[in-house]
Design a protein around this motif. Sequence first.
Motif, PDB file in Angstrom:
ATOM      1  N   ASN A 104       6.839  -4.917  11.200  1.00 29.65           N
ATOM      2  CA  ASN A 104       7.219  -3.566  10.788  1.00 29.65           C
ATOM      3  C   ASN A 104       6.253  -2.560  11.394  1.00 29.65           C
ATOM      4  N   ASP A 105       6.445  -1.284  11.106  1.00 33.84           N
ATOM      5  CA  ASP A 105       5.603  -0.255  11.704  1.00 33.84           C
ATOM      6  C   ASP A 105       4.154  -0.334  11.239  1.00 33.84           C
ATOM      7  N   GLY A 106       3.932  -0.894  10.061  1.00 31.82           N
ATOM      8  CA  GLY A 106       2.565  -1.055   9.577  1.00 31.82           C
ATOM      9  C   GLY A 106       1.867  -2.247  10.215  1.00 31.82           C
ATOM     10  N   TYR A 107       2.624  -3.310  10.441  1.00 35.26           N
ATOM     11  CA  TYR A 107       2.087  -4.527  11.062  1.00 35.26           C
ATOM     12  C   TYR A 107       2.929  -4.869  12.295  1.00 35.26           C
ATOM     13  N   THR A 119      -5.720  -2.901   7.031  1.00 37.72           N
ATOM     14  CA  THR A 119      -4.847  -2.250   6.050  1.00 37.72           C
ATOM     15  C   THR A 119      -4.239  -1.006   6.683  1.00 37.72           C
ATOM     16  N   TRP A 164       2.770  -0.877   3.023  1.00 41.70           N
ATOM     17  CA  TRP A 164       3.088  -1.818   4.095  1.00 41.70           C
ATOM     18  C   TRP A 164       2.654  -3.229   3.709  1.00 41.70           C
ATOM     19  N   THR A 165       3.546  -4.162   3.836  1.00 38.54           N
ATOM     20  CA  THR A 165       3.236  -5.570   3.594  1.00 38.54           C
ATOM     21  C   THR A 165       3.803  -6.407   4.736  1.00 38.54           C
ATOM     22  N   TYR A 166       3.264  -7.602   4.860  1.00 37.62           N
ATOM     23  CA  TYR A 166       3.748  -8.474   5.942  1.00 37.62           C
ATOM     24  C   TYR A 166       3.493  -9.934   5.586  1.00 37.62           C
TER      25      TYR A 166
END
Length: 403
Positions: free
Chosen positions: A47-50, A344, A349-351
Motif C-alpha cells: 500500500n502507499d504506507g508500505y 512507521t 497504515w498496516t501491512y
Amino acid sequence: MTQTSERPLGGTMLTRGGKFVLFLAALGFAFVAVRLVTGLGAVTALNDGYPWGLWKPLNVVTFTGVGAGALGLALVTYVANRGRHHPLVRSAVLTGAIAYTLAGFSVLVDLGRWWTVWALFVPPWWNLSSVLLEVALCVMAYCAVLWIEVVPALLERWQARPAGALRRIADRALPFFRAAFPFVVALAIVLPFMHQSSLGSLFLATPTKLHPLWYSGWLPALFLDSCLVMGFGAVIVVDTLTHLAYRRTRDTRLLATLSVVLAALALVFVALRLADVAASGAIVSVRGWRGVLFLVEMGLFAYPAIRLLGRRYREDEGRLFWAAELAVLGGALYRFDTYLAAFTPGAGWTYFPSVGELLFSVGLGAAGVAMYVAVARALPILSGVRGAPITAPPPGSAVRVSA
C-alpha cells in the motif's frame, strides 16, 4: 600463487531434493506471471504506507547481504594478501552473483510499471539527486562484475574439452582475463562499498518515521559492517553445506581464520550500535516489542562473536557452523527491522505480506539454490571435489586462473 584445484561436481539436478527445490522455484515464478498480468494490487498487500513491503527488506537488502561474501573474501584474499583462502573464492563469487541477480529480478517484478525499466539505461532521464539511482546503478554494475568473475570457470571447462572452437576460444580468452583480473577485483570492492552503505543512507531522510533505536547518522557504516558479517557467515554456511552434501574435503582452518574476522566485525557493529544508542539517548526506547527486537539483534551479533574468539570453539566444525548461521541471521534481522519493523509511515497504515508475496520470496530463494547447484555441477567452482583438477595453469605461470 597456487595451482587451481576446483572441479565440477557432476551429476544431475533431478534428485529428490533437486526436484523439490525446482518445484518451489516454479511456484514463485508462477506468482510472477500472475503479478505481471494483473498488477501488484491484485496479488500483494502493498500500500502507499508500505510500498516496499517484504520485497526490499528480504528479497533485495537481505539477499545482497548474503552475497557480500564475495566482497569479504576479496578483501581478505587480495587486499590483505591471504592467498591461502583462494579455495573459498569461487564459491563466494558464485553465491554473490546469484544473490545479486535474484535481488535485481525482485526489483523488476515489484516495479509498478515494470515495462519502463529500460529508462534506467537512459542517462538524460536519471534523477541525479536520488540515492536509489546510485544503488540501482551500482548493484547492476556489481552483478555484472560478479558474473565476469565466474567466466574463468566456464573457460576452464571449455579448455578441458577436446580440440574445437570452444577450446580455442578458451585458450585465447583466459590470458585476457588474467591480465584484466586486478581491475575486476578493484571494481568488485569499490561497487559494494558504495551501494551497501547507500542502503543505509536511504533512511537518513526519515528521522520521524524510523524508530529511535534504528535511526542513526551511522546507518551507512552499520549497513556496510552488517553486510560483511553476513557475507563471511554465508561463506562458512555454504562451504559447510556443500561439504556435507557432496563429501568434499576441506581445510576447516581456513574457515576458522575467517571466523576471527567475522567476530571482529560483529563486535565493531555491537560497539558502534550501543555507543550510538547511548549517545543519542535512544536507550530509553528499549521497551515493547521493538525493544525486544533490538536486544535480539545485539545478541545475534555478540554471542557468536564472543564464542568465536575461543580457538577450540571456532575449530569445532559444528559450533563454527552454528555461529555462522547466527551471524547471518543477525545481519538479516537488523536489515529487516530497519526497512520494515522499525519503520512507521504514519497512522492508519498496516501491512502483512500476502500468500503470493511469501511464495515469491520462498521461490526466489529456491531458485538461487537451484542455480548454485546447477553451476557447481557443470563448472569448476568448488575445491576438494573428488578427482583431479579440471585444468592446470601453463608451466611457469605465476597467475592463478580462478576468479
